[in-house]
Design a protein around this motif. Structure first.
Motif, PDB file in Angstrom:
ATOM      1  N   TYR A 317      51.228   0.868  25.272  1.00 45.95           N
ATOM      2  CA  TYR A 317      51.827   0.612  26.577  1.00 45.95           C
ATOM      3  C   TYR A 317      52.111   1.926  27.313  1.00 45.95           C
ATOM      4  CZ  TYR A 317      54.935  -1.178  30.192  1.00 45.95           C
ATOM      5  OH  TYR A 317      55.497  -1.485  31.415  1.00 45.95           O
ATOM      6  N   ASP A 318      52.674   2.901  26.607  1.00 40.13           N
ATOM      7  CA  ASP A 318      52.962   4.208  27.220  1.00 40.13           C
ATOM      8  C   ASP A 318      51.679   4.879  27.694  1.00 40.13           C
ATOM      9  OD1 ASP A 318      55.624   3.810  26.695  1.00 40.13           O
ATOM     10  OD2 ASP A 318      55.652   5.032  24.869  1.00 40.13           O
ATOM     11  N   PHE A 319      50.613   4.743  26.889  1.00 41.75           N
ATOM     12  CA  PHE A 319      49.320   5.343  27.260  1.00 41.75           C
ATOM     13  C   PHE A 319      48.773   4.706  28.538  1.00 41.75           C
ATOM     14  CE2 PHE A 319      44.653   4.953  27.039  1.00 41.75           C
ATOM     15  CZ  PHE A 319      44.304   6.292  27.129  1.00 41.75           C
ATOM     16  N   LEU A 320      48.814   3.369  28.623  1.00 41.59           N
ATOM     17  CA  LEU A 320      48.291   2.682  29.803  1.00 41.59           C
ATOM     18  C   LEU A 320      49.164   2.927  31.023  1.00 41.59           C
ATOM     19  CD1 LEU A 320      47.178  -0.757  28.271  1.00 41.59           C
ATOM     20  CD2 LEU A 320      45.706   1.078  29.097  1.00 41.59           C
ATOM     21  N   LEU A 321      50.464   3.032  30.811  1.00 40.12           N
ATOM     22  CA  LEU A 321      51.369   3.293  31.921  1.00 40.12           C
ATOM     23  C   LEU A 321      51.076   4.665  32.531  1.00 40.12           C
ATOM     24  CD1 LEU A 321      53.610   1.510  33.072  1.00 40.12           C
ATOM     25  CD2 LEU A 321      55.263   2.888  31.785  1.00 40.12           C
ATOM     26  N   LYS A 322      50.713   5.607  31.686  1.00 39.38           N
ATOM     27  CA  LYS A 322      50.432   6.971  32.141  1.00 39.38           C
ATOM     28  C   LYS A 322      49.046   7.104  32.754  1.00 39.38           C
ATOM     29  CE  LYS A 322      50.098  11.726  30.460  1.00 39.38           C
ATOM     30  NZ  LYS A 322      50.211  12.608  29.262  1.00 39.38           N
ATOM     31  N   ASN A 323      48.050   6.422  32.153  1.00 45.75           N
ATOM     32  CA  ASN A 323      46.650   6.641  32.532  1.00 45.75           C
ATOM     33  C   ASN A 323      46.043   5.546  33.404  1.00 45.75           C
ATOM     34  OD1 ASN A 323      45.725   9.129  30.791  1.00 45.75           O
ATOM     35  ND2 ASN A 323      46.972   7.844  29.444  1.00 45.75           N
ATOM     36  N   GLY A 324      46.769   4.447  33.605  1.00 43.70           N
ATOM     37  CA  GLY A 324      46.214   3.369  34.417  1.00 43.70           C
ATOM     38  C   GLY A 324      45.185   2.548  33.642  1.00 43.70           C
ATOM     39  N   LYS A 325      44.205   1.985  34.350  1.00 42.85           N
ATOM     40  CA  LYS A 325      43.190   1.145  33.728  1.00 42.85           C
ATOM     41  C   LYS A 325      42.359   1.946  32.728  1.00 42.85           C
ATOM     42  CE  LYS A 325      42.720  -1.365  38.103  1.00 42.85           C
ATOM     43  NZ  LYS A 325      41.810  -1.681  39.223  1.00 42.85           N
ATOM     44  N   GLU A 326      42.136   1.372  31.546  1.00 39.42           N
ATOM     45  CA  GLU A 326      41.318   2.050  30.543  1.00 39.42           C
ATOM     46  C   GLU A 326      40.480   1.046  29.765  1.00 39.42           C
ATOM     47  OE1 GLU A 326      40.342   4.845  29.818  1.00 39.42           O
ATOM     48  OE2 GLU A 326      41.747   6.314  30.661  1.00 39.42           O
ATOM     49  N   LEU A 327      39.330   1.514  29.294  1.00 43.81           N
ATOM     50  CA  LEU A 327      38.458   0.706  28.450  1.00 43.81           C
ATOM     51  C   LEU A 327      39.069   0.537  27.065  1.00 43.81           C
ATOM     52  CD1 LEU A 327      35.020   2.316  29.353  1.00 43.81           C
ATOM     53  CD2 LEU A 327      35.664  -0.057  29.804  1.00 43.81           C
ATOM     54  N   LEU A 328      38.755  -0.595  26.442  1.00 47.21           N
ATOM     55  CA  LEU A 328      39.268  -0.865  25.099  1.00 47.21           C
ATOM     56  C   LEU A 328      38.908   0.269  24.143  1.00 47.21           C
ATOM     57  CD1 LEU A 328      39.319  -4.179  23.187  1.00 47.21           C
ATOM     58  CD2 LEU A 328      38.236  -2.227  22.118  1.00 47.21           C
ATOM     59  N   ASP A 329      37.652   0.713  24.169  1.00 45.41           N
ATOM     60  CA  ASP A 329      37.213   1.776  23.253  1.00 45.41           C
ATOM     61  C   ASP A 329      37.988   3.068  23.484  1.00 45.41           C
ATOM     62  OD1 ASP A 329      35.405   0.024  22.189  1.00 45.41           O
ATOM     63  OD2 ASP A 329      33.673   0.816  23.264  1.00 45.41           O
ATOM     64  N   MET A 330      38.282   3.365  24.751  1.00 38.93           N
ATOM     65  CA  MET A 330      39.020   4.585  25.068  1.00 38.93           C
ATOM     66  C   MET A 330      40.469   4.475  24.600  1.00 38.93           C
ATOM     67  SD  MET A 330      38.817   7.612  26.160  1.00 38.93           S
ATOM     68  CE  MET A 330      37.191   7.545  26.960  1.00 38.93           C
ATOM     69  N   ILE A 331      41.052   3.277  24.729  1.00 37.73           N
ATOM     70  CA  ILE A 331      42.420   3.071  24.243  1.00 37.73           C
ATOM     71  C   ILE A 331      42.479   3.321  22.743  1.00 37.73           C
ATOM     72  CG2 ILE A 331      44.286   1.385  23.975  1.00 37.73           C
ATOM     73  CD1 ILE A 331      43.162  -0.029  26.488  1.00 37.73           C
ATOM     74  N   ALA A 332      41.499   2.763  22.028  1.00 40.38           N
ATOM     75  CA  ALA A 332      41.456   2.935  20.579  1.00 40.38           C
ATOM     76  C   ALA A 332      41.319   4.414  20.210  1.00 40.38           C
ATOM     77  CB  ALA A 332      40.292   2.131  19.997  1.00 40.38           C
ATOM     78  N   LEU A 333      40.453   5.112  20.934  1.00 38.93           N
ATOM     79  CA  LEU A 333      40.215   6.530  20.641  1.00 38.93           C
ATOM     80  C   LEU A 333      41.452   7.377  20.929  1.00 38.93           C
ATOM     81  CD1 LEU A 333      38.152   8.762  19.903  1.00 38.93           C
ATOM     82  CD2 LEU A 333      37.569   8.891  22.335  1.00 38.93           C
ATOM     83  N   GLN A 334      42.028   7.205  22.102  1.00 34.84           N
ATOM     84  CA  GLN A 334      43.146   8.040  22.510  1.00 34.84           C
ATOM     85  C   GLN A 334      44.438   7.728  21.752  1.00 34.84           C
ATOM     86  OE1 GLN A 334      42.974  10.683  24.542  1.00 34.84           O
ATOM     87  NE2 GLN A 334      40.765  10.323  24.745  1.00 34.84           N
ATOM     88  N   CYS A 335      44.566   6.474  21.314  1.00 33.32           N
ATOM     89  CA  CYS A 335      45.768   6.081  20.563  1.00 33.32           C
ATOM     90  C   CYS A 335      45.556   6.156  19.057  1.00 33.32           C
ATOM     91  CB  CYS A 335      46.215   4.674  20.967  1.00 33.32           C
ATOM     92  SG  CYS A 335      46.772   4.562  22.684  1.00 33.32           S
TER      93      CYS A 335
END
Length: 366
Positions: A317-335
């Motif tokens: 949630y914190d990652f999406l709040l900071k970065n806005g819309k993101e792809l599922l694969d990118m969420i997995a990678l960055q988190c």
């Protein structure tokens, strides 16, 4: 459809040698079933697959008596009839080359704009299969899917019961006519299923639950649904036939893995091993692969005040709040989550109303 149109369609389907595929060829060539009977034989002799035997069978007048008796049964019992070209016929089934020309139904069935899945498996369901099925339907319930199965013992009836527990529409596909219920012990579920869902069949009231009818029934289970889920299966069985039919129809197939020593996991494990099915470990796998959006029965999903998030969910949630819309694969990678794990985390967050899915497998915080 008028009684006259239905009468001639029933008669055509009773002609020896006329199955669903041949019936569609004759209907396409002649325009309607009445014209098939009234056309001169030389006018239809050139149709692919029509030979002298079939031409002779079209002269059989006994089919009209049989059609009249079935039409009387349909009208007396308020049976709903769907012609394969009608709007109320299953959209997915309509595109199967061997789909039934006519479908008979009872209950309150609505397939329009619905997520439709079939759940099948062994008649000897284990506690493992029962618990998995319960968790699966519980987690899928917010998406309001239609649950289709064969109304048999084991996995079928468990899936139907659980669907009713969560007020989901559920449909039993029968291997016999609507004048009876098989197995008889399942009669106690009929009224509840017909309240929100019901039963469909291609078989006339004269048809009994013979062995070969179950195989024919399975193509409807596979063809009318977006995906087929095999909960448990031995190395042979009707559920594997359904899975193979679903593959033939280019539908998604899912199988629940189990221990290699478990008899009723062998079929599922083989489907996965031969790449005939996706691994299904949770509802999140299904939602991810089918790219379903979470809906709350037409209501806008809003973030709950003071919702409690698990540590993994808070991180996303914190990652999406900071970065806005993101792809599922990118969420997995960055988190720093594996794909199989991030799917479950995202599903739970959607259910809590703190994120929403977007087209293209994008997600954003609400």
């Amino acid at each position: 459809m008028s009684d006259q149109e239905l009468f001639y369609l029933l008669a055509l389907l009773k002609v020896d040698g006329v199955g669903d595929i041949m019936a569609k060829k004759l209907l396409t060539h002649c325009g309607n079933a009445e014209s098939v009977f009234k056309s001169k034989l030389n006018q239809i002799a050139g149709i692919d697959g029509v030979g002298s035997v079939l031409l002779n069978n079209l002269k059989d007048k006994s089919v009209f008596e049989k059609a009249n008796k079935e039409l009387e049964f349909i009208n007396t019992n308020n049976i709903n009839v769907s012609f394969f070209q009608d709007e109320n016929y299953s959209d997915r089934l309509k595109h199967c080359f061997d789909s039934p020309v006519l479908i008979f139904s009872a209950g309150n069935i609505n397939l329009k704009n619905k997520k439709i899945i079939s759940i099948v498996g062994t008649r000897q369901i284990t506690s493992y299969g029962t618990e998995f099925c319960k968790k699966l339907i519980e987690d899928l319930a917010p998406l309001d899917p239609v649950i289709v199965s064969g109304f048999a013992y084991g996995v079928d009836i468990v899936a139907h019961q659980l669907a009713m527990d969560y007020n989901l529409q559920t449909i039993g596909v029968l291997a016999h006519g609507l004048n009876q219920i098989y197995p008889k012990t399942h009669k106690k579920y009929v009224a509840a299923m017909e309240q929100n869902g019901g039963f469909i069949t291609e078989f006339w009231s004269t048809a009994n639950p013979d062995k070969e009818n179950f195989v024919r029934r399975n193509r409807i289970v596979a063809g009318m649904t977006e995906a087929t889920i095999v909960i448990e299966s031995a190395d042979r069985g009707g559920s594997l036939i359904t899975a193979n039919l679903a593959n033939d129809y280019n539908r998604d197939v899912f199988a629940v893995p189990g221990r290699v020593t478990d008899k009723y996991s062998q079929g599922c494990n083989d489907l996965i091993k031969t790449q005939k099915a996706n691994v299904l470990t949770s509802a999140a796998d299904l939602v991810y692969i089918l790219n379903w959006n979470i809906e709350n029965k037409g209501k806008t999903v809003q973030k709950q005040l003071f919702v409690e998030l698990e540590p993994d969910e808070q991180k996303v949630y914190d990652f999406l709040l900071k970065n806005g819309k993101e792809l599922l694969d990118m969420i997995a990678l960055q988190c720093d989550f594996p794909i199989y794990k991030i799917s479950g985390v995202l599903l739970n967050m959607e259910l809590k109303g703190v994120i929403r899915p977007l087209p293209g497998k994008l997600f954003e915080a609400i």
